[in-house]
Design a protein around this motif. Structure first.
Motif, PDB file in Angstrom:
ATOM      1  N   ALA A 126       4.981  33.653  29.736  1.00 47.29           N
ATOM      2  CA  ALA A 126       5.641  33.942  31.057  1.00 47.29           C
ATOM      3  C   ALA A 126       6.409  32.850  31.931  1.00 47.29           C
ATOM      4  O   ALA A 126       7.497  33.403  32.535  1.00 47.29           O
ATOM      5  CB  ALA A 126       4.371  34.462  31.729  1.00 47.29           C
ATOM      6  N   LYS A 127       6.072  31.784  31.838  1.00 46.88           N
ATOM      7  CA  LYS A 127       6.773  30.769  32.414  1.00 46.88           C
ATOM      8  C   LYS A 127       8.018  30.472  31.801  1.00 46.88           C
ATOM      9  O   LYS A 127       9.087  30.239  32.357  1.00 46.88           O
ATOM     10  CB  LYS A 127       5.883  29.248  32.586  1.00 46.88           C
ATOM     11  N   GLU A 128       8.118  30.568  30.537  1.00 47.87           N
ATOM     12  CA  GLU A 128       9.290  30.083  29.544  1.00 47.87           C
ATOM     13  C   GLU A 128      10.261  31.391  29.676  1.00 47.87           C
ATOM     14  O   GLU A 128      11.246  30.711  29.881  1.00 47.87           O
ATOM     15  CB  GLU A 128       8.706  29.879  28.064  1.00 47.87           C
ATOM     16  N   TYR A 129       9.675  32.569  29.883  1.00 43.47           N
ATOM     17  CA  TYR A 129      10.797  33.666  29.980  1.00 43.47           C
ATOM     18  C   TYR A 129      10.634  34.216  31.431  1.00 43.47           C
ATOM     19  O   TYR A 129      10.905  35.449  31.388  1.00 43.47           O
ATOM     20  CB  TYR A 129      10.350  34.599  28.707  1.00 43.47           C
ATOM     21  N   GLU A 130      10.738  33.454  32.499  1.00 43.61           N
ATOM     22  CA  GLU A 130      10.441  34.089  33.667  1.00 43.61           C
ATOM     23  C   GLU A 130      11.361  34.780  34.116  1.00 43.61           C
ATOM     24  O   GLU A 130      11.290  35.703  34.992  1.00 43.61           O
ATOM     25  CB  GLU A 130       9.754  33.174  34.828  1.00 43.61           C
TER      26      GLU A 130
ATOM     27  N   LYS B 152       3.190  39.283  48.037  1.00 44.74           N
ATOM     28  CA  LYS B 152       2.637  40.612  48.212  1.00 44.74           C
ATOM     29  C   LYS B 152       1.906  40.853  47.027  1.00 44.74           C
ATOM     30  O   LYS B 152       2.517  40.775  45.934  1.00 44.74           O
ATOM     31  CB  LYS B 152       3.973  41.482  48.515  1.00 44.74           C
ATOM     32  N   LYS B 153       0.895  41.804  47.040  1.00 42.65           N
ATOM     33  CA  LYS B 153      -0.357  42.131  46.192  1.00 42.65           C
ATOM     34  C   LYS B 153       0.734  42.774  45.046  1.00 42.65           C
ATOM     35  O   LYS B 153       0.531  42.601  43.800  1.00 42.65           O
ATOM     36  CB  LYS B 153      -1.538  42.478  46.757  1.00 42.65           C
ATOM     37  N   ASP B 154       1.470  43.960  45.440  1.00 42.38           N
ATOM     38  CA  ASP B 154       1.794  44.638  44.356  1.00 42.38           C
ATOM     39  C   ASP B 154       3.237  44.200  43.884  1.00 42.38           C
ATOM     40  O   ASP B 154       4.059  44.917  42.844  1.00 42.38           O
ATOM     41  CB  ASP B 154       1.965  46.083  44.859  1.00 42.38           C
ATOM     42  N   MET B 155       3.698  43.097  44.261  1.00 41.01           N
ATOM     43  CA  MET B 155       4.899  42.538  43.811  1.00 41.01           C
ATOM     44  C   MET B 155       4.796  41.731  42.536  1.00 41.01           C
ATOM     45  O   MET B 155       4.225  40.669  42.753  1.00 41.01           O
ATOM     46  CB  MET B 155       5.546  41.692  45.038  1.00 41.01           C
ATOM     47  N   PRO B 156       5.599  42.126  41.570  1.00 43.23           N
ATOM     48  CA  PRO B 156       5.203  41.021  40.256  1.00 43.23           C
ATOM     49  C   PRO B 156       5.614  39.824  40.714  1.00 43.23           C
ATOM     50  O   PRO B 156       6.879  39.559  41.260  1.00 43.23           O
ATOM     51  CB  PRO B 156       6.468  41.848  39.259  1.00 43.23           C
ATOM     52  N   GLN B 157       5.285  38.814  40.241  1.00 39.13           N
ATOM     53  CA  GLN B 157       5.436  37.384  40.085  1.00 39.13           C
ATOM     54  C   GLN B 157       6.088  36.739  39.139  1.00 39.13           C
ATOM     55  O   GLN B 157       5.414  37.113  38.086  1.00 39.13           O
ATOM     56  CB  GLN B 157       4.243  36.544  40.710  1.00 39.13           C
ATOM     57  N   LYS B 158       7.331  36.132  39.222  1.00 34.43           N
ATOM     58  CA  LYS B 158       7.928  35.608  38.024  1.00 34.43           C
ATOM     59  C   LYS B 158       7.044  34.467  37.460  1.00 34.43           C
ATOM     60  O   LYS B 158       6.398  33.781  38.158  1.00 34.43           O
ATOM     61  CB  LYS B 158       9.276  35.056  38.612  1.00 34.43           C
ATOM     62  N   GLY B 159       7.095  34.425  36.169  1.00 32.96           N
ATOM     63  CA  GLY B 159       6.385  33.163  35.702  1.00 32.96           C
ATOM     64  C   GLY B 159       4.829  33.251  35.428  1.00 32.96           C
ATOM     65  O   GLY B 159       4.096  32.549  35.247  1.00 32.96           O
TER      66      GLY B 159
END
Length: 158
Positions: free
Chosen positions: A91-95, A30-37
Motif C-alpha cells: 500500500a505504501k509502495e503503490y500509494e 476524515k473517517k470515510d476518506m481513503p488514505q493513501k499508503g
C-alpha cells in the motif's frame, strides 16, 4: 510587573497548547476518506459505494477511479496474519497508483458470500477495466507485486 509576567506566561502556554493540538485543515483525516499508503478497512456498504454493486446486478461494473486490491481475511487465520504486513508495505509502495482494502470475513459475511470468497486469505485484484482476479492462499511479496504490475497496472512481468 507580576501581572504582566503572569499574562505573558499564560499567553505562551496558550500558544504552545494550540500549536500541539491544532491540526491544519489539509491534515485532517476524515473517517470515510481513503488514505493513501494505507490498507483501508472495508465493509459491504463501502464496497457498494466504491467498487461495484453486487446486490442489484450480476454483471461486474467497477465504480472506482484507481485499481484496487482487497485482502479478505479473518483474525484467527494464520496465513492471513502473514499476508497483512505485506499488504501494508505494498500500500505504501503503490500509494499513488492502487487503493488497498481489507475485509474481515467474520464481520462482513454477506460481502464475502456474495463475492464467492471460500478460502482465506483471498486477495482480489480489481483492474480499471476487465474482470477481477484473485490469489487464494498466502503468497510472497514478489508474487503480489507481479499480480499488481500485470493485472492492475498492465505492465509485462519481468
Amino acid at each position: 510587573m507580576k501581572k504582566i509576567l503572569i499574562i505573558a506566561v499564560l499567553l505562551m502556554a496558550g500558544i504552545v497548547t494550540y500549536s500541539f493540538t491544532h491540526i491544519p485543515e489539509d491534515k485532517v483525516v476524515k473517517k470515510d476518506m481513503p488514505q493513501k499508503g494505507t490498507v483501508i478497512e472495508m465493509n459491504g456498504d463501502l464496497y457498494l459505494k466504491s467498487i461495484a454493486d453486487y446486490k442489484s446486478t450480476k454483471e461486474f461494473k467497477f465504480k472506482g477511479n484507481r485499481p484496487v486490491v482487497i485482502d479478505f481475511y479473518a483474525d484467527w487465520c494464520g496465513p492471513c496474519r502473514l499476508v497483512a504486513p505485506l499488504m501494508k508495505e505494498l500500500a505504501k509502495e503503490y500509494e499513488n497508483k492502487v487503493t488497498f482494502y481489507k475485509v474481515n470475513v467474520d464481520n462482513d459475511r454477506d460481502l464475502a458470500t456474495a463475492l464467492g470468497i471460500q478460502n482465506l486469505p483471498t486477495i482480489l485484484f480489481i483492474p480499471m477495466k476487465g474482470d477481477p482476479q484473485a490469489i487464494v492462499g498466502s503468497a510472497g511479496k514478489e508474487t503480489f507485486k507481479q499480480a499488481i504490475e500485470k493485472v492492475l497496472l498492465e505492465k509485462p512481468a519481468k
